[in-house]
Design an enzyme around this catalytic site. Structure first.
Site, PDB file in Angstrom:
ATOM      1  N   LYS A 116      -4.931   2.435  -5.170  1.00  0.00           N
ATOM      2  CA  LYS A 116      -6.077   1.608  -4.584  1.00  0.00           C
ATOM      3  C   LYS A 116      -7.300   3.016  -4.894  1.00  0.00           C
ATOM      4  CE  LYS A 116      -4.137  -1.004  -0.876  1.00  0.00           C
ATOM      5  NZ  LYS A 116      -2.813  -0.873  -1.659  1.00  0.00           N
ATOM      6  N   GLU A 200     -10.822   4.724   4.614  1.00  0.00           N
ATOM      7  CA  GLU A 200     -11.972   3.967   4.690  1.00  0.00           C
ATOM      8  C   GLU A 200     -12.680   3.800   6.135  1.00  0.00           C
ATOM      9  OE1 GLU A 200     -10.859   0.226   3.057  1.00  0.00           O
ATOM     10  OE2 GLU A 200     -11.019   0.783   1.091  1.00  0.00           O
ATOM     11  N   HIS A 235      -2.834  -6.578   9.745  1.00  0.00           N
ATOM     12  CA  HIS A 235      -3.333  -6.610   8.447  1.00  0.00           C
ATOM     13  C   HIS A 235      -2.563  -7.529   7.654  1.00  0.00           C
ATOM     14  CE1 HIS A 235      -6.173  -3.119   9.849  1.00  0.00           C
ATOM     15  NE2 HIS A 235      -4.831  -2.531  10.296  1.00  0.00           N
ATOM     16  N   ARG A 292      -0.620  -9.097  -9.927  1.00  0.00           N
ATOM     17  CA  ARG A 292       0.275 -10.131  -9.905  1.00  0.00           C
ATOM     18  C   ARG A 292      -0.266 -11.384  -9.153  1.00  0.00           C
ATOM     19  NH1 ARG A 292       0.849  -9.861  -4.340  1.00  0.00           N
ATOM     20  NH2 ARG A 292       0.730  -8.019  -3.213  1.00  0.00           N
TER      21      ARG A 292
END
Length: 650
Positions: A116, A200, A235, A292
């Site tokens: 990420k 973040e 999440h 994917r």
């Protein structure tokens, strides 16, 4: 075209790939662990190869065993599905080195987007806006805490190799940061073998919208519109839909073009998903790229009429994309609901057990079921507890949503806890119905979506009891009335129901009502007329257990012996048992501590997620019965816990 494909996965995605391969005339090979010897994907495939023990680390994550299996059976290619090795660059490279086609992107693209942090730096260089955060390599705890303060709370800690909500925590203040960071790292290491994290800014009320992209080896890249995955808890996605409601056409186009630009930047080939966070004003930020196929890809297939697995296979075989951007159709609206073996009333704790009863809607042009299990199969503690994906389509969003609600009401699952009633409540929520969905909806509406256990209604108790009475045959007598008593244990409470057999029906007596009733049983469907109202349900038996299905709700009950039943709490002890097999990670209290109900006592790792177990009542922690690092079995007593005596009125 390829002749034979080995599927390096299990469950519903393996079954789904096998069906597409068969439609293309391609033979399929399944791999399986000891736990999956009788699994549906093994039965559906043309061939099957055993690859190891139940633990994924000894089977589905063993690249060497999977490649050896592909070579031994003469496969041309390996399809990784999603999860396991699907985003493992080394596995993709090893497949190529062995002369096998990897049905996925090049290893270089997986490496570029698999982290990420690296992906965000790449997107920043390409001019794609990013959420403010820290994506650096320095993982010192003190530095990360300082960066969190700089970004401003609340912040999101996220494993760089993460997915599915694992290794992710929202932190509200600096006081919570150290514990949340440690928990994220443990979970990430267990799930992905990598505990590096990024930070973040946690945006308030954002939407989670992802673009389905496809690229081929001839330089073409297209996007197949977007999916809104904002309905999430912890999440993890719950209900996805396509296209995203209330999204401007210009925003859709800008996001799609940004996704294709990202694909071209890394030489991408195959299916991929670029995920964005979208603010209420339409501003969007790059979040991550999944190299994917996604779990929720069926909703894209429903609105475009395309088979994305077939696209993957054709592109991997060297063919060009089947359609150009302007030729990709967009028709109607689709939803996908993820049906899991989990208990929403216990923090969505995953469940294990045998599917003693499984009835799902019939498939049609409007309703699709993707599943890797059938009635009688076992949901094991080794893998993801998904039972099925329910996908519906309609000409409009309202029509599709109505179909979703109707289909959920037809789902009957007994033997394990499941989330269908929660899904039905979410699908009926006014904000969801209006398309006003953001990632915080479920948390805000928790009281409505998770009302908790309530006392059963009189008509439910009547249905349970009359199902027993009808099964016992005629009970009316010429010279007297037969009375039977039924004692039902529901959510820890005992309910007595008396049934008097009459010539024209029954008299049903509960603690709150006494009424005349008529009932009939036809092919398992029970119909009850009580107080002028008609109720319909189905009662499933398993030993002393009964599961009552009525609409989208289900009621679990035990036919109890009233003389044997007594609450453990009244005897001075409360049980804190392992809800599933797992490993004790940490004790959160000290022996001898006086705690209040709900106090965190222990962290249990199960199914690669951490679960905090809490005090069942006010009391004293007498002793921990397992040490950190020890394995526990389902139902094991974890803590010797003594409840505090109830204060007596003066």
């Amino acid at each position: 075209m390829l002749a034979k494909i080995l599927i390096a996965n299990r469950g519903e995605i393996a079954c789904r790939i096998i069906r597409s391969a068969r439609a293309l005339g391609i033979a399929s090979v399944a791999v399986y662990s000891e736990a999956d010897a009788n699994a549906q994907h093994v039965r559906l495939a043309d061939e099957a190869v055993a690859i190891g023990a139940a633990a994924a680390a000894e089977s589905y994550l063993r690249a060497d065993k999977i490649i050896a299996a592909a070579l031994s059976c003469g496969a041309d290619a390996i399809h990784p599905g999603y999860g396991f090795l699907s985003e493992n660059a080394a596995f993709a490279r090893d497949c190529s080195a062995a002369g096998l086609i990897f049905i996925g992107p090049p290893a270089s693209a997986i490496e570029a987007m698999g982290s990420k942090s690296a992906a965000k730096r790449l997107m920043a260089d390409a001019g794609v806006p990013l959420v403010p955060g820290y994506h650096g390599e320095n993982q010192d705890d003190t530095l990360l805490a300082a960066e969190a303060t700089r970004i401003g709370y609340p912040v999101l800690i996220k494993a760089v190799m993460g997915g599915g909500g694992k290794g992710m925590r929202v932190v509200e203040s600096g006081a919570e940061f150290a514990a949340a960071l440690a928990s994220c790292r443990r979970e990430a290491q267990a799930a992905f073998g990598n505990d590096v994290v990024l930070l973040e800014k946690y945006l308030q009320r954002p939407r989670h919208i992802e673009i389905q992209l496809f690229a081929d080896s001839h330089g073409h890249a297209v996007y197949l519109f977007e999916r809104d995955c904002s309905a999430q808890r912890r999440h993890q996605k719950v209900i996805e839909e396509a296209p995203a409601p209330n999204l401007a056409a210009a925003t859709r186009r800008a996001m799609g073009e940004a996704a294709c630009a990202a694909a071209r930047a890394v030489g991408y080939v195959g299916a991929g998903t670029v995920e964005f966070i979208v603010e209420p004003d339409g501003r969007f930020y790059f979040m991550e790229m999944n190299t994917r196929l996604q779990v929720e890809h069926p909703v894209t297939e429903m609105i475009t009429g395309q088979d994305l697995v077939a696209w993957q296979i054709r592109v991997a075989a060297g063919e060009a994309l089947p359609l150009a951007q302007d030729d990709i159709p967009l028709s109607g609206h689709a939803f996908e609901a993820r049906i899991y073996a989990e208990d929403p009333d216990k923090g969505f704790l995953p469940a294990t057990g045998t599917l003693t009863h499984l009835r799902l809607p019939q498939g049609s042009a409007r309703v699709r079921l993707d599943s890797g299990v059938i009635e009688g199969d076992t949901i094991s503690p080794w893998y993801d507890p998904m039972i099925a994906k329910l996908i519906v389509w309609g000409e409009t969003r309202d029509i599709a949503l109505q179909s979703l609600r109707h289909a959920l009401a037809q789902c009957e699952i007994a033997g394990v806890a499941c989330n269908t009633a929660f899904l039905a409540r979410l699908a009926a929520h006014p904000d969801f119905a209006a398309g006003s969905v953001d990632t915080g909806l479920i948390a805000r509406a928790e009281a409505e979506l998770l009302p908790g256990a309530t006392a059963p209604a009189s008509w439910q108790l009547a249905l349970l009891s009359l199902a027993e009475a009808l099964d016992g045959g005629k009970g009316w007598r010429l010279n007297g009335t037969l009375r039977r008593h039924f004692d039902w244990q529901v959510a820890g409470q005992l309910h007595r129901v008396s049934v008097d057999y009459l010539a024209d029906g029954f008299t049903v007596t509960t603690a709150s009502a006494c009424a005349h009733a008529r009932a009939s049983l036809d092919q398992g469907e029970l119909t009850l007329w009580l107080d002028g109202q008609r109720h319909q349900a189905r009662v499933i038996r398993h030993g002393h257990s009964r599961t009552l299905f009525s609409g989208s709700e289900r009621l679990l009950a035990q036919l109890a012996d009233p003389y044997a039943y007594a609450s453990a709490e009244t005897q001075g002890h409360a049980h804190l048992r392992a809800p599933m097999p797992g490993r004790v990670l940490a004790h959160l209290s000290n022996t001898g501590s006086h705690v209040t109900q709900g106090t965190p006592l222990l962290i249990l790792e199960a199914m690669k997620m951490e679960h905090t177990l809490r005090a069942p009542a006010d009391g004293v922690v007498k002793a921990y019965l397992f040490h950190p690092g020890e394995q526990v079995s389902d139902g094991d007593e974890l803590v010797d816990f003594e409840t505090m005596p109830q204060a007596q009125p003066a």
